[in-house]
Design a protein around this motif. Sequence first.
Motif, PDB file in Angstrom:
ATOM      1  N   PHE A  95     -38.086  -6.401  38.281  1.00  0.00           N
ATOM      2  CA  PHE A  95     -38.757  -5.294  38.965  1.00  0.00           C
ATOM      3  C   PHE A  95     -40.124  -5.114  38.308  1.00  0.00           C
ATOM      4  CE2 PHE A  95     -38.192  -2.079  35.647  1.00  0.00           C
ATOM      5  CZ  PHE A  95     -37.111  -2.569  34.937  1.00  0.00           C
ATOM      6  N   ASP A  96     -41.035  -4.439  38.990  1.00  0.00           N
ATOM      7  CA  ASP A  96     -42.413  -4.327  38.489  1.00  0.00           C
ATOM      8  C   ASP A  96     -42.746  -2.908  38.064  1.00  0.00           C
ATOM      9  OD1 ASP A  96     -43.055  -7.005  39.124  1.00  0.00           O
ATOM     10  OD2 ASP A  96     -43.292  -6.419  41.219  1.00  0.00           O
ATOM     11  N   PHE A  97     -43.553  -2.786  37.055  1.00  0.00           N
ATOM     12  CA  PHE A  97     -44.125  -1.497  36.682  1.00  0.00           C
ATOM     13  C   PHE A  97     -45.299  -1.786  35.745  1.00  0.00           C
ATOM     14  CE2 PHE A  97     -41.431  -2.503  33.148  1.00  0.00           C
ATOM     15  CZ  PHE A  97     -42.121  -2.052  32.048  1.00  0.00           C
ATOM     16  N   VAL A  98     -46.253  -0.886  35.708  1.00  0.00           N
ATOM     17  CA  VAL A  98     -47.348  -0.996  34.744  1.00  0.00           C
ATOM     18  C   VAL A  98     -47.602   0.380  34.118  1.00  0.00           C
ATOM     19  CG1 VAL A  98     -49.782  -1.571  34.369  1.00  0.00           C
ATOM     20  CG2 VAL A  98     -48.429  -2.934  35.969  1.00  0.00           C
ATOM     21  N   CYS A  99     -47.901   1.352  34.976  1.00  0.00           N
ATOM     22  CA  CYS A  99     -48.405   2.628  34.435  1.00  0.00           C
ATOM     23  C   CYS A  99     -47.320   3.653  34.163  1.00  0.00           C
ATOM     24  CB  CYS A  99     -49.411   3.217  35.414  1.00  0.00           C
ATOM     25  SG  CYS A  99     -48.640   3.840  36.930  1.00  0.00           S
ATOM     26  N   ARG A 100     -46.225   3.624  34.888  1.00  0.00           N
ATOM     27  CA  ARG A 100     -45.128   4.611  34.809  1.00  0.00           C
ATOM     28  C   ARG A 100     -45.589   6.006  35.195  1.00  0.00           C
ATOM     29  NH1 ARG A 100     -43.421   3.356  28.689  1.00  0.00           N
ATOM     30  NH2 ARG A 100     -44.341   1.290  28.686  1.00  0.00           N
ATOM     31  N   ALA A 101     -46.707   6.111  35.866  1.00  0.00           N
ATOM     32  CA  ALA A 101     -47.256   7.439  36.160  1.00  0.00           C
ATOM     33  C   ALA A 101     -47.762   7.565  37.593  1.00  0.00           C
ATOM     34  CB  ALA A 101     -48.391   7.743  35.183  1.00  0.00           C
ATOM     35  N   GLY A 102     -47.290   6.718  38.503  1.00  0.00           N
ATOM     36  CA  GLY A 102     -47.713   6.835  39.900  1.00  0.00           C
ATOM     37  C   GLY A 102     -49.160   6.467  40.128  1.00  0.00           C
ATOM     38  N   ILE A 103     -49.718   5.605  39.286  1.00  0.00           N
ATOM     39  CA  ILE A 103     -51.142   5.268  39.403  1.00  0.00           C
ATOM     40  C   ILE A 103     -51.369   3.808  39.804  1.00  0.00           C
ATOM     41  CG2 ILE A 103     -53.328   5.105  38.111  1.00  0.00           C
ATOM     42  CD1 ILE A 103     -52.154   7.366  36.294  1.00  0.00           C
ATOM     43  N   CYS A 104     -50.560   2.900  39.276  1.00  0.00           N
ATOM     44  CA  CYS A 104     -50.844   1.476  39.507  1.00  0.00           C
ATOM     45  C   CYS A 104     -50.278   0.955  40.832  1.00  0.00           C
ATOM     46  CB  CYS A 104     -50.308   0.637  38.356  1.00  0.00           C
ATOM     47  SG  CYS A 104     -48.501   0.507  38.342  1.00  0.00           S
ATOM     48  N   GLY A 105     -49.284   1.621  41.376  1.00  0.00           N
ATOM     49  CA  GLY A 105     -48.712   1.230  42.664  1.00  0.00           C
ATOM     50  C   GLY A 105     -47.783   0.036  42.608  1.00  0.00           C
ATOM     51  N   SER A 106     -47.370  -0.390  41.417  1.00  0.00           N
ATOM     52  CA  SER A 106     -46.581  -1.633  41.356  1.00  0.00           C
ATOM     53  C   SER A 106     -45.066  -1.436  41.461  1.00  0.00           C
ATOM     54  CB  SER A 106     -46.913  -2.389  40.066  1.00  0.00           C
ATOM     55  OG  SER A 106     -46.631  -1.590  38.962  1.00  0.00           O
ATOM     56  N   CYS A 107     -44.573  -0.206  41.389  1.00  0.00           N
ATOM     57  CA  CYS A 107     -43.110  -0.030  41.331  1.00  0.00           C
ATOM     58  C   CYS A 107     -42.519   0.419  42.657  1.00  0.00           C
ATOM     59  CB  CYS A 107     -42.737   0.938  40.211  1.00  0.00           C
ATOM     60  SG  CYS A 107     -43.280   2.627  40.553  1.00  0.00           S
ATOM     61  N   GLY A 108     -43.212   0.166  43.773  1.00  0.00           N
ATOM     62  CA  GLY A 108     -42.671   0.528  45.083  1.00  0.00           C
ATOM     63  C   GLY A 108     -41.407  -0.250  45.380  1.00  0.00           C
ATOM     64  N   MET A 109     -40.406   0.429  45.945  1.00  0.00           N
ATOM     65  CA  MET A 109     -39.157  -0.240  46.358  1.00  0.00           C
ATOM     66  C   MET A 109     -38.456   0.635  47.380  1.00  0.00           C
ATOM     67  SD  MET A 109     -36.944   0.206  42.844  1.00  0.00           S
ATOM     68  CE  MET A 109     -38.220  -0.565  41.838  1.00  0.00           C
ATOM     69  N   ILE A 110     -37.424   0.104  47.995  1.00  0.00           N
ATOM     70  CA  ILE A 110     -36.660   0.893  48.964  1.00  0.00           C
ATOM     71  C   ILE A 110     -35.548   1.615  48.209  1.00  0.00           C
ATOM     72  CG2 ILE A 110     -35.236   0.824  51.056  1.00  0.00           C
ATOM     73  CD1 ILE A 110     -38.092   0.115  51.672  1.00  0.00           C
ATOM     74  N   ILE A 111     -35.594   2.926  48.249  1.00  0.00           N
ATOM     75  CA  ILE A 111     -34.659   3.767  47.499  1.00  0.00           C
ATOM     76  C   ILE A 111     -33.787   4.508  48.515  1.00  0.00           C
ATOM     77  CG2 ILE A 111     -34.475   5.672  45.843  1.00  0.00           C
ATOM     78  CD1 ILE A 111     -37.526   4.900  45.126  1.00  0.00           C
ATOM     79  N   ASN A 112     -32.525   4.142  48.548  1.00  0.00           N
ATOM     80  CA  ASN A 112     -31.613   4.707  49.555  1.00  0.00           C
ATOM     81  C   ASN A 112     -32.245   4.713  50.952  1.00  0.00           C
ATOM     82  OD1 ASN A 112     -29.581   4.981  47.733  1.00  0.00           O
ATOM     83  ND2 ASN A 112     -29.677   7.199  47.560  1.00  0.00           N
ATOM     84  N   GLY A 113     -32.821   3.580  51.303  1.00  0.00           N
ATOM     85  CA  GLY A 113     -33.341   3.385  52.656  1.00  0.00           C
ATOM     86  C   GLY A 113     -34.773   3.831  52.877  1.00  0.00           C
ATOM     87  N   ARG A 114     -35.408   4.444  51.878  1.00  0.00           N
ATOM     88  CA  ARG A 114     -36.789   4.935  52.072  1.00  0.00           C
ATOM     89  C   ARG A 114     -37.714   4.343  51.018  1.00  0.00           C
ATOM     90  NH1 ARG A 114     -36.299  10.175  54.760  1.00  0.00           N
ATOM     91  NH2 ARG A 114     -38.160  10.964  53.753  1.00  0.00           N
TER      92      ARG A 114
END
Length: 247
Positions: free
Chosen positions: A61-80
């Motif tokens: 899975f991807d992450f960089v900033c952990r603060a909603g800034i880099c946009g890399s951790c998008g995924m489908i969470i319970n269908g959304r």
Amino acid sequence: MSAIPVQQVGRTLYIHILRHNPCDPLSEAHLQTFELEEADAMTLFIALNEIRENHDPSLQFDFVCRAGICGSCGMIINGRPGLACRTLTKDLPDNITLAPLPAFELIGDLSVNTGKWMRGMSEQLETWVHSQGLENADIDSLEQTMEPELAEQLYELERCIECGCCIAACGTALMREDFIGAVGLNQITRFQLDPRDQRSDAQFYQLVGDDSGVFGCMTLLGCEDMCPKQLPLATQIAFLRRRMAMV
Ligand code: SF4
Ligand code: F3S
Ligand code: FES
């Protein structure tokens, strides 16, 4: 007498993750369930790290900033679509299903190549300020004042973090590979509003005036509903349509 603190009973979470490695010809997509104790203020990002550290180091899975800034951790969470680093497990039920964002190239498990998609969109729409004849100008003449209201408008549109949630939430984008989506249409509005960009309205509309652009949008509104930065995407698309009708 001091009050006895109320004991917080942590939930057991069941996290079902869609696993697949497209580079391995023997890999078959399947859901794998991990069980873990919920901690205070736990985000999905923390939960995924715990899974990777204590259960399965191969989880991607991807992450960089952990603060909603880099946009890399998008995924489908319970269908959304949503950002893992900004999603608290306390806001979700005990059973959480995670899948990669659709419409993007799958790297593995929850990791997708949004960068490749965004770069393609950006090159197609030439999302940079076009100002010819200024290459040899001195720095003072390049600086231009801007009305604060306009600067604010541009700043609002530039808050996009290219996370891909609006694409994953859009029925048109899932059906049409060439659809530039709300993120692309947002970019066009941003540069069209910028007085430093010398492209004419007609040139902008040539870029987006077909089914891969503004006319592909069926006003499904998933983009605006799912944008983690709450950008006014549907309003921008309606604005573009109105301006095109006036050209
Ligand atoms: Fe993400 Fe919103 Fe930008 Fe789409 S417009 S990429 S949902 S921040
Ligand atoms: Fe898609 Fe948003 Fe239009 S969800 S169809 S780009 S309003
Ligand atoms: Fe950067 Fe989530 S890790 S937005």
